[in-house]
Structure formats: C-alpha cells, structure tokens
Design a protein around this motif. Structure first.
Motif, mmCIF file in Angstrom:
data_model
loop_
_atom_site.group_PDB
_atom_site.id
_atom_site.type_symbol
_atom_site.label_atom_id
_atom_site.label_comp_id
_atom_site.label_asym_id
_atom_site.label_seq_id
_atom_site.Cartn_x
_atom_site.Cartn_y
_atom_site.Cartn_z
ATOM 1 N N GLU B 77 2.801 -6.515 -0.205
ATOM 2 C CA GLU B 77 3.351 -6.086 -1.500
ATOM 3 C C GLU B 77 2.585 -6.817 -2.593
ATOM 4 O OE1 GLU B 77 5.475 -7.411 0.854
ATOM 5 O OE2 GLU B 77 6.416 -5.589 1.631
ATOM 6 N N ILE B 78 1.824 -6.060 -3.344
ATOM 7 C CA ILE B 78 0.959 -6.646 -4.366
ATOM 8 C C ILE B 78 1.356 -6.081 -5.729
ATOM 9 C CG2 ILE B 78 -1.428 -6.918 -5.139
ATOM 10 C CD1 ILE B 78 -2.180 -6.207 -2.117
ATOM 11 N N GLU B 79 1.700 -6.972 -6.648
ATOM 12 C CA GLU B 79 2.118 -6.525 -7.974
ATOM 13 C C GLU B 79 0.931 -6.531 -8.924
ATOM 14 O OE1 GLU B 79 4.949 -9.063 -9.866
ATOM 15 O OE2 GLU B 79 5.248 -7.697 -11.559
ATOM 16 N N VAL B 80 0.778 -5.431 -9.637
ATOM 17 C CA VAL B 80 -0.228 -5.358 -10.694
ATOM 18 C C VAL B 80 0.541 -5.121 -11.982
ATOM 19 C CG1 VAL B 80 -2.272 -4.173 -11.576
ATOM 20 C CG2 VAL B 80 -1.937 -4.418 -9.092
ATOM 21 N N PRO B 126 8.061 0.230 -10.965
ATOM 22 C CA PRO B 126 9.427 -0.148 -11.330
ATOM 23 C C PRO B 126 9.626 -0.336 -12.828
ATOM 24 C CG PRO B 126 8.358 -1.897 -10.039
ATOM 25 C CD PRO B 126 7.376 -0.786 -10.160
ATOM 26 N N ALA B 127 8.569 -0.647 -13.562
ATOM 27 C CA ALA B 127 8.670 -0.839 -15.012
ATOM 28 C C ALA B 127 7.377 -0.312 -15.639
ATOM 29 C CB ALA B 127 8.857 -2.323 -15.331
ATOM 30 N N PRO B 128 7.402 -0.017 -16.933
ATOM 31 C CA PRO B 128 6.219 0.609 -17.559
ATOM 32 C C PRO B 128 4.919 -0.163 -17.306
ATOM 33 C CG PRO B 128 8.062 0.619 -19.099
ATOM 34 C CD PRO B 128 8.515 -0.166 -17.889
ATOM 35 N N GLU B 129 5.016 -1.496 -17.324
ATOM 36 C CA GLU B 129 3.794 -2.287 -17.179
ATOM 37 C C GLU B 129 3.755 -3.043 -15.856
ATOM 38 O OE1 GLU B 129 3.176 -4.661 -20.657
ATOM 39 O OE2 GLU B 129 2.888 -2.900 -21.951
ATOM 40 N N SER B 130 4.479 -2.541 -14.862
ATOM 41 C CA SER B 130 4.497 -3.221 -13.574
ATOM 42 C C SER B 130 4.428 -2.210 -12.431
ATOM 43 C CB SER B 130 5.768 -4.064 -13.466
ATOM 44 O OG SER B 130 5.896 -4.574 -12.160
ATOM 45 N N PHE B 131 3.477 -2.428 -11.565
ATOM 46 C CA PHE B 131 3.307 -1.574 -10.388
ATOM 47 C C PHE B 131 3.376 -2.438 -9.136
ATOM 48 C CE2 PHE B 131 1.340 0.655 -13.832
ATOM 49 C CZ PHE B 131 1.502 2.011 -13.568
ATOM 50 N N SER B 132 3.937 -1.880 -8.077
ATOM 51 C CA SER B 132 3.933 -2.574 -6.807
ATOM 52 C C SER B 132 3.124 -1.747 -5.809
ATOM 53 C CB SER B 132 5.367 -2.755 -6.296
ATOM 54 O OG SER B 132 5.335 -3.386 -5.038
ATOM 55 N N VAL B 133 2.054 -2.343 -5.310
ATOM 56 C CA VAL B 133 1.150 -1.661 -4.393
ATOM 57 C C VAL B 133 1.500 -2.105 -2.976
ATOM 58 C CG1 VAL B 133 -1.268 -1.373 -3.721
ATOM 59 C CG2 VAL B 133 -0.667 -1.648 -6.156
ATOM 60 N N VAL B 134 1.906 -1.168 -2.132
ATOM 61 C CA VAL B 134 2.267 -1.522 -0.763
ATOM 62 C C VAL B 134 1.119 -1.117 0.164
ATOM 63 C CG1 VAL B 134 3.910 -1.196 1.116
ATOM 64 C CG2 VAL B 134 4.719 -1.381 -1.246
ATOM 65 N N ALA B 135 0.531 -2.132 0.809
ATOM 66 C CA ALA B 135 -0.653 -1.942 1.640
ATOM 67 C C ALA B 135 -0.307 -2.157 3.107
ATOM 68 C CB ALA B 135 -1.736 -2.941 1.218
ATOM 69 N N ASN B 136 -1.113 -1.569 3.988
ATOM 70 C CA ASN B 136 -0.935 -1.788 5.425
ATOM 71 C C ASN B 136 -1.238 -3.244 5.778
ATOM 72 O OD1 ASN B 136 -0.249 0.822 6.709
ATOM 73 N ND2 ASN B 136 -2.091 1.476 5.620
ATOM 74 N N ALA B 137 -0.505 -3.751 6.761
ATOM 75 C CA ALA B 137 -0.605 -5.170 7.123
ATOM 76 C C ALA B 137 -2.054 -5.603 7.371
ATOM 77 C CB ALA B 137 0.238 -5.445 8.366
ATOM 78 N N GLY B 138 -2.752 -4.822 8.174
ATOM 79 C CA GLY B 138 -4.099 -5.206 8.568
ATOM 80 C C GLY B 138 -5.100 -5.157 7.421
#
Lengths: 124, 400
Positions: B77-80, B126-138
């Motif tokens: 889970e990577i937040e940008v 989740p918010a106008p200036e916040s994204f959560s990038v969900v990546a594969n474990a590997g």
C-alpha cells in the motif's frame, strides 16, 4: 491423525504404501494426501500392466499440483480402484482404505521403509 | 510419489515448495491467526501466507455460495499525496488517474519505457490530493522505487504504508451482509450502497477502516484496510460474525482458482515484463487520450512504445481455454494444434474449475488461432489434451 502411518504397512520415500497381502495393495500415504490438498484427477495403469519398482506407474493431481506415482514393487497389476479413478477425492479422504490405488501380483520387492522409518524420513 | 509441478502461486516467486516447513519470508500481522486456524502456509511474493486452511475446493465454493475471508496483507500500500498527486500518477501510470473521482478506485498498470508491464495495480482516491496505490507483493518494492523516481519534479510525496497496513478481504454473495452488520449504524447505509470500485473511511468492528468494494474473486465483496496492530481483532470479529452466514477463512489457492474463473490476470503468470497491456487484452487501461490542462497529449512513462504497439498485432494474445478432457493444463505447458508438435502458444494459468467442473486455463497463443471456438490441444506432460478457445471470463456471478 491417529492412523497416519499404520504399522502393518511398508512405505516408500516417495510416499506410497504397500501391504503384505497377495496380491499386494498399493496407495499413497495420508501425509502425501494431506500435502496434495483436494485431489481431482487420478491416472492408473490398466490391469495387466507391468510395474517396475521405482518407476512411474501413474499420476495424481490436486487442485494445485500434480505428482507422479512410483511403484514400490515389481509385478503385474491385477486390479485397479476404478471407484477412486471416478471419485479421486476418495484418495484424500481415505488413503489407506477406500482410496487404495492398485493391487499387484508381486514378483520382486523394492526398497521400502517401516512406519517408523517413513515418519522419520518426513520429519513427522 | 514426487511432486512435478509445484504450486503455481509459489512457483511464480521462487518455486519454493508449499509445505509448512519450507515456508519462509515475511509474516503477515495475521500470522498467528492463520497458525491457530491450522493453515498450510506457502511462500508468496516473499511472504508466508495461507495456501489453504482445510480444503481449497471447500473454500472456493464457500466464496461462490456464501463468503470467504482472505488475508491480503502481503499486498503493498503506497500513498501518493500532494497538490500534484493526480498529475504525478498520470505521468507514472498508464491510466488517467486525475479523472478518478474522490472515493472511487481504478484498475491500472505501471509500465516500463518499452511498454512492458511492471505491475498491475488498483489505485484508490480517498481524498482529492491523496491516492493509495495497491501493488502485488512481489512487485511492491519495485513499484515503490519507480513511483519515487517518477514523481520527482511533481509537488507530491510517496509514502510506503505496507508494513503498517493489514488488508482483509470479505468476498462472496453474503459479504455485504457481513460487513454492513459490523458497521456503525449511521454508516451502514453508506456501506450497503457503495458502488463497485469505490472506497470510503468508516468504522468496521469499531476500528477506523478504509473499506473498498473491490476484489479478485469475481464476486461482490469488500477489502478492509486496517492498521496492522488491530488486524487480528478485526479478523476474529469478522470471522465470528460471518460464520453463521457461511463465511470461512480462504487461502491463496482458492483465491487463485476464483480469479482464474473470473478471467482476472495474475502478475507473474499472465502479466510480466515480456508483455504489453495490449497482448494481455487489457489495452483499455492504457489511456493514450489523456491530455494536459491545455489540451495537449499528456506524456507518461511507456507512452511512445505503447502508442507504436497499439495497432500492431502482438505475437501472442491471451485467450481462455476450456478443457474437453479431465486432465488440467498447468502454467508452462505448450499449446499445440491437435496432433501437431510445434507449440503455437503456452499456458499461463490452469486448474480444474470447481464451478464449471472441467479444466480451464489462460494461454498466450498466436493471434490467428485465438478465435472463440478454435480447437487446440495442450501438451500435458507428453500427452495431448483437447481444449477449445472460449472467452476469458469463465464465470460471471449471477446478478440480483
């Protein structure tokens, strides 16, 4: 599992079991069945086929993997468990009973392990 | 007996065997729960995760008929975030992330300069200036490094929340009932009415949770992002509440057969650095028409290569295969014309389908043999098994 390794059977390092009856019945161990998961496909030789100890005689496939079956003895297949071919899940649910694989007229035994030795070999 | 094909979910990482003794790697915050439930663990993407609890088939069927509970804490889970977070992601990914509404999610990909797929992702806003990038474990570390690199020059920050986040999925036709039942009364309607591919912050089981209506099983369902330290409590609460409705804990084995039936790609099988989104039949995620504020085409990593490949036929295309016999095809098997030896493709995923009752597979084949109804064969350990080309989505859930 209380009956995980019946004392009256012999075992191979490749996880087959064989009894001392004549003809001898061959199956896979509860440990192997457990590791395979849900068994969905079973391929056995035909009646009359010649088995050679240590050689592949069939294959067993689960939802996630496939394994080859190795003959614990040399001899002739005199009966196969058609019920297990038709309902392969039986091998997983009752590996020492209804889930047996083949009956073999043994002409030569191969290297086998006692229940205790087999348990040691799998670290049980 | 000796295992010929290790579990494909393990094979895609390092081919490690699937027994408990061999399972190594990072532990999920829910590790003790899995052990207590008697799970068989496997190495997946560098993590020790449950392969199955009791029976792959029973878990698969529970998800189709009622519900399954999955631990997906291995995902990254990577937040940008920041004023230019949207613009940064428009440049870093192939999708048009600035067009994603607040509270919505998008399936997208991160590609290399040459247009090859580095990972497939779900991105939440989740918010106008916040994204959560969900990546594969590997791929999580690689994605994190690429994102950090690619957002340079934008007013945006990249923060990795993978270690502090647990991800719990509730999937299946009873999932909504279960999750809504654990939601504070004032939020119950919000959760019940959530659209597919949306997400919102609510309390679930008394814990502040980002709840998303997303999944990887072909069923309705929710994914709950919760702080790692309270994850075991949430897991137990959901399991207890859901058991009477048929919820069971489900492992990666069921997850793999469920996603395969639903025609969803798995990175490492259908997607990797040798294919473009077009070859995988996922060209729709590449937004070549995304434009800057002034209307000029927006540059993004991989754009030139993807633009060039857009109309040229790929060497191989991804198809669905349905088996006419009983022996399943597996990842790596050659696809051939019946009776011929020369491979015309290869299987990327294959399993017996619990729902359809026959073998199903995904395979890359030459485009001229990719038409629906084409009769092909798969070389299954030296013997050909008949397969026919079918649409990739083998299973579509009944709509209510």
């Amino acid at each position: 599992m209380s009956d995980a390794f019946p004392e009256n059977l012999r075992y191979t390092a490749e996880h087959e079991w064989i009894d001392d009856a004549s003809p001898a019945t061959v199956g896979i161990t509860a440990n192997a069945a457990e590791a395979l998961g849900d068994i969905v496909y079973l391929e056995l030789p035909e009646v009359g086929a010649q088995l050679t100890a240590g050689d592949v005689f069939g294959e067993i496939e689960s939802t996630k993997s496939v394994s080859e079956l190795y003959a614990p003895v040399t001899g002739t297949v005199v009966e196969i468990n058609q019920d297990a071919v038709d309902s392969p899940e039986t091998v997983g649910s009752d590996p020492y009973g209804a889930g047996w694989l083949v009956k073999v007229d043994v002409t030569e035994t191969g290297p086998t392990l006692s229940a205790e030795e087999y348990q040691a070999s799998i670290g049980a | 007996m000796s295992e010929q094909t290790p579990d494909p979910t393990a094979a895609q990482t390092d081919g490690a065997p699937t027994t408990d003794a061999a399972a190594e790697g990072r532990r999920s915050p829910l590790h003790d729960e899995h052990v207590a439930l008697g799970a068989t663990l496997t190495n997946f993407g560098g993590w020790q995760m449950p392969l199955r609890y009791e029976s792959d088939l029973a878990e698969h069927r529970a998800v189709r008929a009622a519900a399954g509970l999955f631990d997906l804490s291995h995902m990254g889970e990577i937040e940008v975030s920041g004023p230019q977070a949207a613009a940064a992601l428009d440049y870093a990914l192939v999708g048009n992330l600035s067009a994603v509404g607040v509270g919505r999610a998008r399936y997208t990909m991160i590609c290399a300069d040459d247009g090859s797929v580095l990972d497939d992702l779900v991105v939440y806003r989740p918010a106008p200036e916040s994204f959560s990038v969900v990546a594969n474990a590997g791929n999580a570390e690689r994605v994190l490094a690429e994102l950090r690199d690619r957002v340079e020059g934008f007013d945006a920050t990249v923060v990795d929340h993978s270690a502090s986040t647990a991800l719990i999925a509730v999937q299946g036709p009873r999932a909504a009932e279960i999750v809504v039942g654990l939601t504070a009364p004032e939020a119950a309607d919000v959760v019940r009415d959530m659209k597919y591919y949306s997400g919102t912050f609510v309390e679930v089981a008394g814990v502040g949770t980002f709840v998303a209506r997303t999944g990887y099983t072909g069923e309705d369902g929710f994914e709950l992002f919760v702080p790692a330290e309270v994850a075991p409590e949430v897991w137990r609460t959901v399991l207890e509440a859901g058991r009477p409705l048929g919820l069971v804990p489900a492992g990666l084995s069921a997850r793999d057969s469920l996603r395969l039936e639903a025609g969803m790609p798995l990175y490492g099988n259908e997607l990797d650095e040798t294919v473009t989104p077009y070859a995988a039949g996922l060209g729709r995620v590449v937004k070549l028409d995304k434009v800057a504020d002034d209307g000029s085409p927006l540059d993004f990593v991989g754009r030139a290569a993807l633009e060039a490949r857009r109309h040229s036929a790929p060497a191989r295309v991804l198809v669905g295969l349905k088996g006419l016999g009983r022996r399943p095809a597996r990842s790596g098997h050659d696809v051939v014309l019946p009776g011929k030896d020369a491979p015309i493709g290869h299987v990327t995923s294959g399993a017996p389908s619990p729902t359809l009752g026959c073998p199903i597979a995904m395979a890359y084949v030459t485009p001229e043999l990719s038409a629906e109804g084409t009769e092909l064969a798969v070389d299954v350990r030296g013997r050909q098994e008949p397969f026919v080309v079918v649409p990739l989505r083998f299973y579509t859930r009944p709509q209510d």
